[in-house]
Design a protein around this motif. Structure first.
Motif, mmCIF file in Angstrom:
data_model
loop_
_atom_site.group_PDB
_atom_site.id
_atom_site.type_symbol
_atom_site.label_atom_id
_atom_site.label_comp_id
_atom_site.label_asym_id
_atom_site.label_seq_id
_atom_site.Cartn_x
_atom_site.Cartn_y
_atom_site.Cartn_z
ATOM 1 N N THR A 28 4.408 2.914 -12.332
ATOM 2 C CA THR A 28 4.255 1.461 -12.489
ATOM 3 C C THR A 28 5.359 0.856 -13.350
ATOM 4 N N VAL A 33 9.743 -1.047 -8.032
ATOM 5 C CA VAL A 33 8.421 -0.506 -7.712
ATOM 6 C C VAL A 33 8.291 -0.318 -6.203
ATOM 7 N N HIS A 36 4.193 -0.035 -1.578
ATOM 8 C CA HIS A 36 2.799 0.397 -1.637
ATOM 9 C C HIS A 36 2.730 1.786 -2.249
ATOM 10 N N TRP A 37 1.646 2.019 -2.970
ATOM 11 C CA TRP A 37 1.336 3.352 -3.482
ATOM 12 C C TRP A 37 -0.093 3.653 -3.065
ATOM 13 N N ALA A 55 -5.734 1.467 -12.262
ATOM 14 C CA ALA A 55 -4.359 1.086 -11.920
ATOM 15 C C ALA A 55 -4.347 0.125 -10.736
ATOM 16 N N GLU A 58 -5.186 -3.536 -11.380
ATOM 17 C CA GLU A 58 -4.158 -4.311 -12.071
ATOM 18 C C GLU A 58 -2.938 -4.600 -11.209
ATOM 19 N N ARG A 59 -2.820 -3.913 -10.057
ATOM 20 C CA ARG A 59 -1.610 -4.053 -9.233
ATOM 21 C C ARG A 59 -1.993 -4.067 -7.751
ATOM 22 N N SER A 60 -1.604 -5.121 -7.071
ATOM 23 C CA SER A 60 -1.992 -5.288 -5.667
ATOM 24 C C SER A 60 -1.310 -4.284 -4.745
ATOM 25 N N TRP A 61 -0.253 -3.652 -5.179
ATOM 26 C CA TRP A 61 0.484 -2.724 -4.324
ATOM 27 C C TRP A 61 -0.039 -1.287 -4.412
ATOM 28 N N ILE A 62 -1.106 -1.097 -5.181
ATOM 29 C CA ILE A 62 -1.735 0.222 -5.287
ATOM 30 C C ILE A 62 -3.061 0.202 -4.538
#
Length: 124
Positions: A28, A33, A36-37, A55, A58-62
């Motif tokens: 992160t 970054v 996507h993860w 995690a 807190e993060r839209s890409w996870i």
């Protein structure tokens, strides 16, 4: 502005809570970054799933996928099954690089930036 390649990360994890917080922090904090993860919690019985969920909140890409605990470790094939589930979850996502990273890795915040700079200097 330099445009870096688009990359996605898939991380199958099972009972790696002891180390996974460091991995989350490392990925992160990247200067570039991933798009996507996808974290696949492969039936963890420790706090691995909770760390992943925190995690992702807190993060839209996870994105986190929780698989049920099968009651035993399946060396090799379990990781690959979880990886392929993560790959399926990406669907038709458009990316240039796919990274499969273990849940116990730590690396500098410019790790992927340095990788992409190296790839650009020597595309072969």
């Amino acid at each position: 502005m330099h445009e870096y390649p688009r990359y996605v990360v898939i991380t199958p994890v099972r009972n790696e809570g002891r180390y996974f917080a460091g991995m989350i922090e490392a990925l992160t904090a990247q200067t570039i970054v991933p798009r996507h993860w996808v974290i696949i919690d492969d039936g963890s019985t420790d706090n691995t799933g909770d760390l992943a969920d925190a995690a992702a909140s807190e993060r839209s890409w996870i994105r986190v996928i929780h698989r049920p605990d099968r009651g035993f470790r399946r060396p090799g094939t379990g990781v690959m099954e979880a990886f392929y589930e993560g790959l399926d979850a990406l669907g038709t996502e458009n990316w240039d690089f796919l990274a499969k990273l273990d849940g116990d890795l730590v690396f500098s915040s410019d790790y992927f930036e340095k990788c992409f700079d190296c790839f650009e200097r020597d595309p072969t």
